[in-house]
Design a protein around this motif. Structure first.
Motif, PDB file in Angstrom:
ATOM      1  N   ASP A  49     -23.999  -6.477  21.252  1.00 21.35           N
ATOM      2  CA  ASP A  49     -23.844  -7.885  20.908  1.00 21.35           C
ATOM      3  C   ASP A  49     -24.789  -8.763  21.717  1.00 21.35           C
ATOM      4  OD1 ASP A  49     -21.479  -7.894  19.074  1.00 21.35           O
ATOM      5  OD2 ASP A  49     -20.510  -6.963  20.807  1.00 21.35           O
ATOM      6  N   ASP A  50     -25.160  -9.893  21.138  1.00 17.28           N
ATOM      7  CA  ASP A  50     -25.925 -10.913  21.839  1.00 17.28           C
ATOM      8  C   ASP A  50     -24.933 -11.723  22.669  1.00 17.28           C
ATOM      9  OD1 ASP A  50     -27.328 -13.191  22.659  1.00 17.28           O
ATOM     10  OD2 ASP A  50     -28.481 -13.299  20.805  1.00 17.28           O
ATOM     11  N   PRO A  51     -25.011 -11.657  24.002  1.00 15.78           N
ATOM     12  CA  PRO A  51     -24.027 -12.364  24.823  1.00 15.78           C
ATOM     13  C   PRO A  51     -24.129 -13.883  24.712  1.00 15.78           C
ATOM     14  CG  PRO A  51     -25.761 -11.452  26.202  1.00 15.78           C
ATOM     15  CD  PRO A  51     -26.005 -10.952  24.808  1.00 15.78           C
ATOM     16  N   GLU A  52     -25.267 -14.370  24.246  1.00 13.35           N
ATOM     17  CA  GLU A  52     -25.464 -15.817  24.155  1.00 13.35           C
ATOM     18  C   GLU A  52     -25.160 -16.386  22.771  1.00 13.35           C
ATOM     19  OE1 GLU A  52     -29.350 -16.722  25.655  1.00 13.35           O
ATOM     20  OE2 GLU A  52     -29.007 -15.564  27.487  1.00 13.35           O
ATOM     21  N   ARG A  53     -25.049 -15.519  21.771  1.00 14.35           N
ATOM     22  CA  ARG A  53     -24.786 -15.976  20.407  1.00 14.35           C
ATOM     23  C   ARG A  53     -23.738 -15.087  19.757  1.00 14.35           C
ATOM     24  NH1 ARG A  53     -30.469 -16.666  17.531  1.00 14.35           N
ATOM     25  NH2 ARG A  53     -29.106 -17.190  15.791  1.00 14.35           N
ATOM     26  N   PRO A  54     -22.474 -15.439  19.870  1.00 14.42           N
ATOM     27  CA  PRO A  54     -21.410 -14.628  19.275  1.00 14.42           C
ATOM     28  C   PRO A  54     -21.663 -14.373  17.786  1.00 14.42           C
ATOM     29  CG  PRO A  54     -20.478 -16.334  20.664  1.00 14.42           C
ATOM     30  CD  PRO A  54     -21.957 -16.624  20.556  1.00 14.42           C
ATOM     31  N   ARG A  99     -23.955 -12.369  16.624  1.00 15.64           N
ATOM     32  CA  ARG A  99     -25.326 -11.875  16.443  1.00 15.64           C
ATOM     33  C   ARG A  99     -25.465 -10.545  17.176  1.00 15.64           C
ATOM     34  NH1 ARG A  99     -30.717 -13.005  19.113  1.00 15.64           N
ATOM     35  NH2 ARG A  99     -32.254 -12.919  17.443  1.00 15.64           N
ATOM     36  N   GLU A 110     -36.004  -8.295  22.055  1.00 15.26           N
ATOM     37  CA  GLU A 110     -35.057  -7.629  22.947  1.00 15.26           C
ATOM     38  C   GLU A 110     -35.442  -6.185  23.263  1.00 15.26           C
ATOM     39  OE1 GLU A 110     -32.437  -8.967  24.494  1.00 15.26           O
ATOM     40  OE2 GLU A 110     -32.805 -10.924  23.590  1.00 15.26           O
TER      41      GLU A 110
END
Length: 163
Positions: free
Chosen positions: A60-65, A67, A102
């Motif tokens: 998971d993208d920790p900055e964009r739930p 995503r 990433e």
């Protein structure tokens, strides 16, 4: 360190987006079309099955739930048993992708290691995949080696348009 989790049906659209990015990296383009909706529907169904034959691991993208940064998707296939494959269980990895910005952070490795552990826990005696040049180093570091020359047959384009 990346911490993958098993994908859930709600991840289907993001998994299709990552699949599209994989095709773009492989072929220089990712054609839009009905395949995206069909793939999302299939992922929702297959990720909902209690006895999964398709498994995906995601980061998971920790900055964009909502995503996803990376994924590894594969299927467990039942084939006829053979010497060296007494139960006839084979794995096939058909989608490993990390968002371009990433890459190089261990996300794909973490997802693929989780998927390989899933195959191992189910008794798959061999896992196959098709590798791009960019992915070969990762796959070889996880024990993948060259195998017999694969052959494929694809329906002619005219049949695909009408089929």
């Amino acid at each position: 360190m990346s911490t993958p989790r098993p994908a859930v049906p709600a991840d289907a659209e993001e998994l299709v987006e990552l699949r599209s990015l994989m095709f773009e990296a492989m072929h220089g383009e990712a054609r839009p079309g009905p395949w995206r909706g069909t793939a999302a529907d299939l992922l929702v169904r297959r990720l909902s099955e209690p006895e999964r034959r398709l498994q995906a691991y995601v980061v998971d993208d920790p900055e964009r739930p909502g995503r996803l940064l990376s994924c590894a998707i594969g299927t467990l296939e039942q084939r006829l048993p053979a010497p060296g494959h007494p139960d006839g269980l084979f794995g096939f990895v058909f989608n490993v992708c990390t968002r371009p910005e990433e890459r190089g952070r261990g996300h794909a490795r973490a997802c693929l290691e989780a998927l390989l552990a899933w195959f191992d826990a189910r008794g798959a005696t061999r896992v196959d995949l098709h590798a791009t040049e960019d992915g070969q180093q990762l796959y070889r570091s996880l024990g993948f080696r060259g195998h017999s020359t694969p052959l494929s047959r694809q329906r002619p384009a005219a049949d695909l348009a009408t089929g």
